[in-house]
Design a protein around this motif. Structure first.
Motif, short mmCIF file in Angstrom:
data_model
loop_
_atom_site.label_atom_id
_atom_site.label_comp_id
_atom_site.label_asym_id
_atom_site.label_seq_id
_atom_site.Cartn_x
_atom_site.Cartn_y
_atom_site.Cartn_z
N ILE A 57 -32.79 -18.64 -1.87
CA ILE A 57 -32.93 -18.05 -0.54
C ILE A 57 -31.83 -17.03 -0.34
CG2 ILE A 57 -32.85 -18.51 1.95
CD1 ILE A 57 -33.77 -21.38 1.31
N GLY A 58 -32.19 -15.87 0.22
CA GLY A 58 -31.22 -14.88 0.66
C GLY A 58 -31.36 -14.69 2.15
N ILE A 59 -30.29 -14.90 2.89
CA ILE A 59 -30.33 -14.75 4.35
C ILE A 59 -29.76 -13.38 4.70
CG2 ILE A 59 -29.56 -15.67 6.56
CD1 ILE A 59 -29.44 -18.41 5.33
N MET A 60 -30.58 -12.60 5.43
CA MET A 60 -30.20 -11.25 5.83
C MET A 60 -29.86 -11.19 7.32
SD MET A 60 -32.91 -8.75 3.87
CE MET A 60 -32.02 -7.26 4.42
N ALA A 61 -28.96 -10.28 7.67
CA ALA A 61 -28.66 -9.96 9.07
C ALA A 61 -28.15 -8.54 9.12
CB ALA A 61 -27.62 -10.93 9.64
N ARG A 62 -28.72 -7.75 10.01
CA ARG A 62 -28.30 -6.36 10.21
C ARG A 62 -28.32 -5.57 8.90
NH1 ARG A 62 -23.27 -7.06 14.54
NH2 ARG A 62 -24.50 -8.12 16.16
N GLY A 63 -29.34 -5.81 8.11
CA GLY A 63 -29.55 -5.02 6.90
C GLY A 63 -28.76 -5.45 5.69
#
Length: 277
Positions: free
Chosen positions: A250-256
């Protein structure tokens, strides 16, 4: 790129993944892009290297995806998790050729999204977040169209269409126009086109279970799990339980930006807390 600002403080796992991918892509610290040569170890069927997208607005430049770097091997599912505006759909759009990156690169089965999109299209399937179907066309016509694009014809096309309809519970609706299908059946059709038409090597699923009922969601989970045993599946989702159930990493993204990365158990061990009832 050579003129990019330095990376902000990164999680240790994100930094390690970036170093792993850049070393395999021949990028030294502070250098520009280089050819994607393999450096031993597990081969990534999908590889993003400093993939970036900025949109020009009246207020200036807005960075939607900021130098995203990670790899996904064959026969696995990778989930991009994050809220609206995190950059998940923009990433999918670059990988599927819908929009062009501002900089960076990505390779799918060793083909670059800059120079090899036609080759990539032959090897991939895509379930968009919205649309992707023609309301006036029948369900069977959709399968026939996509199978023909994947090289099927005649009796082989007919047999493959019937196999897919049976596997996805679509046979009773084969002669119906898409405009007359329920929302859940439309999502099943979109998933069937992406996962099974031509048996693609790489599949992109952009929030495939959004808005469906629990039974349809569980049905699609089973089909995605089956597909990830032979294909590379890149899944975007809002739901941690969906990522936990389907993804090997899993990769968690936030604000690009990629904030954390790892297996579900690794993320729980490092970042989890409290109880779940």
């Amino acid at each position: 790129e050579r003129g990019d600002p330095p990376f902000p403080p990164e999680d240790v796992d994100v930094a390690a993944e970036r170093v792993r991918i850049e070393s395999r892509s021949g990028i030294a610290a502070g250098s520009g892009m280089a050819a994607g040569s393999e450096a031993g170890g597990q081969v990534d069927r999908v590889r993003l290297v400093r993939l970036r997208k900025a949109f020009e607005t009246v207020e200036g430049s807005t960075v939607a995806v900021d130098r995203l770097t990670f790899g996904v091997p064959a026969c696995s599912c990778f989930a991009l998790l994050g809220p609206n505006g995190a950059g998940k759909t923009t990433t999918m759009s670059m990988l599927t050729g819908d929009i062009r990156p501002s900089s960076g690169d990505a390779t799918l089965c060793s083909f670059s999204i800059w120079t090899g999109l036609l080759s990539i299209f032959r090897l991939t399937g895509f379930c968009p977040q919205f649309g992707g179907l023609w309301p006036h066309m029948k369900l069977r016509q959709h399968l026939a169209l996509y199978l023909s694009l994947k090289g099927f014809s005649g009796a082989a096309l007919e047999a493959e269409a019937q196999r897919i309809e049976t596997a996805y519970g679509l046979a009773p609706h084969a002669a119906k126009r898409v405009s007359n299908l329920s929302g859940g059946t439309r999502r099943k059709l979109s998933a069937a086109i992406a996962l099974s038409c031509g048996r693609p090597m790489v599949v992109f699923l952009d929030e495939p279970t959004t808005g469906v009922d629990v039974s349809t969601r569980r049905f699609l989970w089973d089909r995605i799990s089956e597909a990830s045993s032979t294909a590379t599946v890149l899944l975007s989702t809002h739901y941690m339980d969906e990522a936990d159930a389907l993804a090997h990493r899993i990769g968690i993204m936030a604000r690009g930006q990629l904030r954390v990365i790892g297996s579900p158990q690794h993320l729980k061990s490092r970042h989890g807390g409290g109880y779940r009832l």
